[in-house]
Write an enzyme that holds these catalytic residues in place. Sequence first.
Site, PDB file in Angstrom:
ATOM      1  CG  LEU A 219       5.830  -7.428  24.845  1.00 16.34           C
ATOM      2  CD1 LEU A 219       4.652  -7.822  23.976  1.00 16.34           C
ATOM      3  CD2 LEU A 219       6.859  -6.682  24.020  1.00 16.34           C
ATOM      4  CG  HIS A 220       5.253  -5.613  32.207  1.00 16.46           C
ATOM      5  ND1 HIS A 220       5.088  -6.928  32.580  1.00 16.46           N
ATOM      6  CD2 HIS A 220       6.375  -5.191  32.818  1.00 16.46           C
ATOM      7  CE1 HIS A 220       6.065  -7.277  33.395  1.00 16.46           C
ATOM      8  NE2 HIS A 220       6.856  -6.245  33.553  1.00 16.46           N
ATOM      9  CG  HIS A 221       9.718  -3.523  31.619  1.00 17.42           C
ATOM     10  ND1 HIS A 221       9.607  -3.118  32.919  1.00 17.42           N
ATOM     11  CD2 HIS A 221      10.033  -4.851  31.661  1.00 17.42           C
ATOM     12  CE1 HIS A 221       9.867  -4.139  33.722  1.00 17.42           C
ATOM     13  NE2 HIS A 221      10.122  -5.193  32.981  1.00 17.42           N
ATOM     14  CG  ASP A 251       3.658  -9.089  30.053  1.00 10.85           C
ATOM     15  OD1 ASP A 251       3.525  -8.808  31.266  1.00 10.85           O
ATOM     16  OD2 ASP A 251       4.384  -8.433  29.282  1.00 10.85           O
TER      17      ASP A 251
END
Length: 314
Positions: A219-221, A251
């Site tokens: 999810l870090h994008h 993550d």
Amino acid sequence: MLTIKVITGSNLDSYSAMAAEAPVVLAPTDDELLQAQADLWRHGLCYLTSMGLQCAVKLGIATAIHRAGGASSLPDLITTLSLPASKLPFLRRLMRLLVYSGIFAADDAAAMTGTYRLTPLSCLLVDDGVVGSHPSQVPLVHSMTSRLCLEAAMGLAEWFKKDHLPSLSAAALPSPFEEVHGVSPFDGSMANLDPEADIMFNEALAAHDNSGFSTVLVLHHWSDEDCVKILAQCKKAIPTREAGGKVIIIDIVIGSAPGHVLEAELLMDVGMMLVTKGRQRDENDWRDLFKKAGFSDYKIVKKLGARGVFEVYR
């Protein structure tokens, strides 16, 4: 010209009061200044470690050592890599830095006259496919040290100074990469600017996201707003906790470990800020996302280096 201020009885009290309120600044000692100078060199020149890593990848040093059975001398590396013999003393100097940085190992780290060996880190740089359970991370190195990313980083100060439209949310702001190049690395627009770079970035993304994990939600994008939307859809697709429903997320969790791991997490966060609208998050940030998406609870069931394994429940 020397100016002397005379303190008389009439203004002594006010001067004393001002002196009492002023912060006390202790001048650094000579030893502290010498250490500070060394630290300044280290911070100012640390990009040479990154460029040295890039050079090692482009030369194929890790692959050459791997093919030699896991150990190789400097003359053997010169021969295997088809480098001019005159570059041997210069390669020794590069390898000295890379050994100190933990990228490679040497039998005699001080004299650097023995054989060089792979470390767990350089095992990730072997481009003969998979070493152990991890795919090669060579594409990731090419991406992180690319001219495009370096140019974006050099424009960071100007990006901070620029007053973007006040109406824009944080998620709508262009990244420094977009500001400099006019495209984003991962939304397909890069293909129009530089097709080869587009392939490089997508190979890097695949190498990163498949680092030992077959199916994950990374999810870090994404911005916080997008993450909430994604997680809300995931919530709809699972049963209740009592019925065994859960979303599993693997993550980065900033602060998951001290030392070099924390430094890596912070560097990855600024790296995400540089090229995407995403970010790395600490546990409080994750908790807020889960709450906004409507989940009732979560727990971190395992730590995987800089990553955490979350179970999130309806």
